[in-house]
Motif scaffolding. Structure first.
Motif, PDB file in Angstrom:
ATOM      1  N   LEU B  68       0.806  -1.086   0.357  1.00 51.72           N
ATOM      2  CA  LEU B  68       0.040   0.021  -0.213  1.00 51.72           C
ATOM      3  C   LEU B  68       0.938   1.251   0.105  1.00 51.72           C
ATOM      4  N   HIS B  69       1.101   1.836  -0.579  1.00 45.79           N
ATOM      5  CA  HIS B  69       1.267   3.492  -0.687  1.00 45.79           C
ATOM      6  C   HIS B  69       0.345   4.342  -0.874  1.00 45.79           C
ATOM      7  N   CYS B  70       0.692   5.138   0.281  1.00 49.94           N
ATOM      8  CA  CYS B  70       0.257   6.704   0.397  1.00 49.94           C
ATOM      9  C   CYS B  70       0.778   7.781  -0.221  1.00 49.94           C
ATOM     10  N   PHE B  71      -0.241   9.068  -0.451  1.00 52.62           N
ATOM     11  CA  PHE B  71       0.609  10.362  -1.160  1.00 52.62           C
ATOM     12  C   PHE B  71       0.005  10.632  -0.117  1.00 52.62           C
ATOM     13  N   GLN B  72       0.249  11.834   0.628  1.00 52.79           N
ATOM     14  CA  GLN B  72      -0.396  13.557   1.219  1.00 52.79           C
ATOM     15  C   GLN B  72       0.280  14.333   0.828  1.00 52.79           C
ATOM     16  N   SER B  73      -1.198  15.121   0.221  1.00 53.52           N
ATOM     17  CA  SER B  73      -0.631  16.455  -0.017  1.00 53.52           C
ATOM     18  C   SER B  73      -0.677  17.925   0.853  1.00 53.52           C
ATOM     19  N   LYS B  74      -0.219  18.858   0.744  1.00 55.79           N
ATOM     20  CA  LYS B  74      -0.169  19.447   2.311  1.00 55.79           C
ATOM     21  C   LYS B  74      -1.437  20.187   2.843  1.00 55.79           C
ATOM     22  N   THR B  75      -2.311  20.020   2.334  1.00 59.21           N
ATOM     23  CA  THR B  75      -4.054  20.093   2.722  1.00 59.21           C
ATOM     24  C   THR B  75      -4.282  18.818   2.947  1.00 59.21           C
ATOM     25  N   GLY B  76      -3.954  17.797   3.882  1.00 54.91           N
ATOM     26  CA  GLY B  76      -4.348  16.795   4.013  1.00 54.91           C
ATOM     27  C   GLY B  76      -5.327  15.999   3.132  1.00 54.91           C
ATOM     28  N   THR B  77      -5.289  15.896   1.625  1.00 53.94           N
ATOM     29  CA  THR B  77      -6.093  14.317   1.215  1.00 53.94           C
ATOM     30  C   THR B  77      -4.948  13.759   0.899  1.00 53.94           C
ATOM     31  N   LYS B  78      -5.324  12.153   1.116  1.00 50.60           N
ATOM     32  CA  LYS B  78      -4.419  11.213   1.211  1.00 50.60           C
ATOM     33  C   LYS B  78      -5.243  10.695  -0.738  1.00 50.60           C
ATOM     34  N   PHE B  79      -3.693  10.434  -1.232  1.00 43.47           N
ATOM     35  CA  PHE B  79      -4.471   9.423  -2.120  1.00 43.47           C
ATOM     36  C   PHE B  79      -3.524   8.182  -2.052  1.00 43.47           C
ATOM     37  N   PHE B  80      -4.430   6.724  -2.161  1.00 43.00           N
ATOM     38  CA  PHE B  80      -3.489   5.756  -1.575  1.00 43.00           C
ATOM     39  C   PHE B  80      -3.591   4.491  -2.337  1.00 43.00           C
ATOM     40  N   VAL B  81      -2.843   3.345  -2.603  1.00 42.92           N
ATOM     41  CA  VAL B  81      -3.317   2.698  -3.700  1.00 42.92           C
ATOM     42  C   VAL B  81      -2.536   1.311  -2.951  1.00 42.92           C
ATOM     43  N   THR B  82      -3.536   0.398  -3.511  1.00 43.63           N
ATOM     44  CA  THR B  82      -3.005  -0.422  -3.466  1.00 43.63           C
ATOM     45  C   THR B  82      -2.477  -1.859  -4.183  1.00 43.63           C
ATOM     46  N   CYS B  83      -1.888  -2.290  -4.292  1.00 45.79           N
ATOM     47  CA  CYS B  83      -0.596  -2.812  -5.557  1.00 45.79           C
ATOM     48  C   CYS B  83      -0.658  -4.253  -5.449  1.00 45.79           C
ATOM     49  N   THR B  84       0.737  -4.776  -6.616  1.00 42.45           N
ATOM     50  CA  THR B  84       1.461  -6.013  -6.156  1.00 42.45           C
ATOM     51  C   THR B  84       2.694  -5.990  -5.677  1.00 42.45           C
ATOM     52  N   SER B  85       3.690  -6.513  -4.834  1.00 41.00           N
ATOM     53  CA  SER B  85       4.365  -5.994  -4.284  1.00 41.00           C
ATOM     54  C   SER B  85       5.573  -5.359  -5.144  1.00 41.00           C
ATOM     55  N   GLU B  86       5.560  -6.388  -6.825  1.00 40.79           N
ATOM     56  CA  GLU B  86       6.547  -6.341  -7.663  1.00 40.79           C
ATOM     57  C   GLU B  86       5.941  -5.090  -8.502  1.00 40.79           C
ATOM     58  N   MET B  87       5.669  -3.995  -7.562  1.00 44.26           N
ATOM     59  CA  MET B  87       5.284  -3.202  -9.102  1.00 44.26           C
ATOM     60  C   MET B  87       5.923  -1.434  -8.793  1.00 44.26           C
ATOM     61  N   GLN B  88       6.260  -0.893  -9.783  1.00 42.89           N
ATOM     62  CA  GLN B  88       7.823   0.068 -10.048  1.00 42.89           C
ATOM     63  C   GLN B  88       7.056   1.241 -10.131  1.00 42.89           C
ATOM     64  N   GLY B  89       7.724   2.409  -9.658  1.00 41.06           N
ATOM     65  CA  GLY B  89       7.598   3.620  -9.430  1.00 41.06           C
ATOM     66  C   GLY B  89       5.843   4.085  -9.281  1.00 41.06           C
ATOM     67  N   VAL B  90       5.766   3.509  -8.136  1.00 44.78           N
ATOM     68  CA  VAL B  90       4.253   3.899  -7.676  1.00 44.78           C
ATOM     69  C   VAL B  90       4.246   5.421  -6.977  1.00 44.78           C
ATOM     70  N   PRO B  91       5.265   6.005  -6.302  1.00 45.68           N
ATOM     71  CA  PRO B  91       5.058   7.006  -5.757  1.00 45.68           C
ATOM     72  C   PRO B  91       4.674   8.403  -6.527  1.00 45.68           C
ATOM     73  N   LYS B  92       5.887   7.998  -8.171  1.00 46.60           N
ATOM     74  CA  LYS B  92       5.810   8.736  -9.445  1.00 46.60           C
ATOM     75  C   LYS B  92       3.925   8.930  -9.703  1.00 46.60           C
ATOM     76  N   LEU B  93       3.709   7.722  -9.952  1.00 43.79           N
ATOM     77  CA  LEU B  93       2.352   7.336 -10.707  1.00 43.79           C
ATOM     78  C   LEU B  93       1.312   8.137  -9.306  1.00 43.79           C
ATOM     79  N   LEU B  94       1.239   8.038  -8.249  1.00 39.57           N
ATOM     80  CA  LEU B  94       0.430   8.592  -6.949  1.00 39.57           C
ATOM     81  C   LEU B  94       0.664  10.332  -6.912  1.00 39.57           C
ATOM     82  N   ARG B  95       2.127  10.915  -7.444  1.00 40.97           N
ATOM     83  CA  ARG B  95       2.054  12.153  -7.758  1.00 40.97           C
ATOM     84  C   ARG B  95       1.250  12.443  -8.852  1.00 40.97           C
TER      85      ARG B  95
END
Lengths: 189, 133
Positions: B68-95
């Motif tokens: 599970l990867h999570c990205f939090q914006s400065k305003t407190g809105t959170k974007f998170f995804v569940t994915c397989t362990s092998e997946m690459q580049g998830v933080p960039k995807l969240l941005r």
């Protein structure tokens, strides 16, 4: 996707280099314009009417400024010349590119259409279903009307969504000139 | 492409957007709401118990069968995804998802902040972004 849009510079010289404005800044400002109007109306037609009115004020001023700043423009006295001015010069100054098509309407003599496949104004706007056929490009229709009326061509203008060729936001701005304009055209020929 | 689902929660912890991208066991809406508020509370707890100052939340959670990867914006809105362990580049995807959010949700005059997201252009562009991955 371009993030800057062009805006005429603030210098007074003719043919000044264009300065650019952030597209995001404009999008937020326009979003607020729409929300402000929405709180003061009770139905979709009134909202479009308000946007049109605001566009008209922009159009009147745009005509003055472009007639002065653009090299090589002269006062247009014919319908086709004025519409061509709107279609290229005004659109380029406001949105950075010329509109996509200029057509004569088939249903009546006084109808003309300016087609924009992806109006910049609507780029970030998703209209909810309960607002039906609202098109925020009513603002663009207002700009066109402002330019035409200030140039001496009284008319009625409206904006409609006409999706085609995969362009879901394709907008047609329908212009209906008054009788007096058609009579004047006939007299000149 | 191992993305399972995307969740967006507002600053008070309420779920405002949820989308599944793969054939997984579907949770019913009440469960997804509960899942979102649990995640929100976990983040809040993490900021409190962190041994270092300046912790703003959990960015990555590794479980046996998923990540599970999570990205939090400065305003407190959170974007998170569940994915397989092998997946690459998830933080960039969240941005990039956050970019889409700022464009097609925040600039939409018909969207009320902190409310569920119902913007067609956001959905369309999100699908396009995930399909490109």
């Amino acid at each position: 996707m371009s993030r800057r849009m062009r805006v005429p510079g603030t210098s007074e010289k003719r043919g000044t280099k264009r300065t650019e404005v952030s597209l995001s800044a404009f999008a937020f400002l326009f979003s607020e314009l729409v929300q402000y109007s929405q709180q003061r109306v009770s139905n979709v037609e009134e909202l479009e009417g308000r946007l049109k009115q605001m566009g008209q004020e922009v159009g009147e001023r745009a005509l003055e400024m472009l007639a002065w700043r653009e090299k090589g423009t002269r006062k247009e006295t014919q319908i086709v010349g004025t519409l061509s001015f709107v279609h290229t010069v005004v659109w380029k100054a406001l949105f950075g590119r010329a509109a996509d098509a200029l057509e004569k309407g088939t249903q009546a003599d006084n109808e003309y259409m300016i087609v924009d496949r992806e109006p910049l104004i609507n780029r970030f706007i998703s209209v909810p279903k309960d607002l039906g056929h609202l098109n925020c490009a009513a603002f663009n229709a207002g700009v066109v009307r402002g330019v035409l009326v200030a140039a001496g061509f009284p008319c009625q203008v409206s904006a409609h969504f006409v999706p085609q060729d995969g362009y879901k936001q394709r907008t047609v701005i329908l212009i209906r000139f008054d009788e007096s304009v058609l009579l004047r055209e006939e007299m000149k020929l | 492409m191992g993305l399972y689902s995307l969740y967006v929660i507002n600053k008070s912890g309420g779920l405002i957007y949820q989308r599944d991208f793969a054939d997984i066991v579907k949770m019913d809406t009440n469960d997804t709401l509960r899942f979102a508020s649990i995640w929100h509370s976990l983040n809040a707890i993490a900021t409190q118990i962190s041994p270092l100052k300046g912790c703003t939340g959990i960015t990555h959670l590794e479980a046996e069968s998923f990540d599970l990867h999570c990205f939090q914006s400065k305003t407190g809105t959170k974007f998170f995804v569940t994915c397989t362990s092998e997946m690459q580049g998830v933080p960039k995807l969240l941005r990039k998802v956050f970019d889409l959010y700022t464009d097609y949700v925040l600039k939409n005059p018909f969207y009320e902040t902190e409310m569920p997201i119902r913007c067609e252009l956001f959905d369309v562009n999100l699908e396009r972004l995930v399909a490109k991955q």
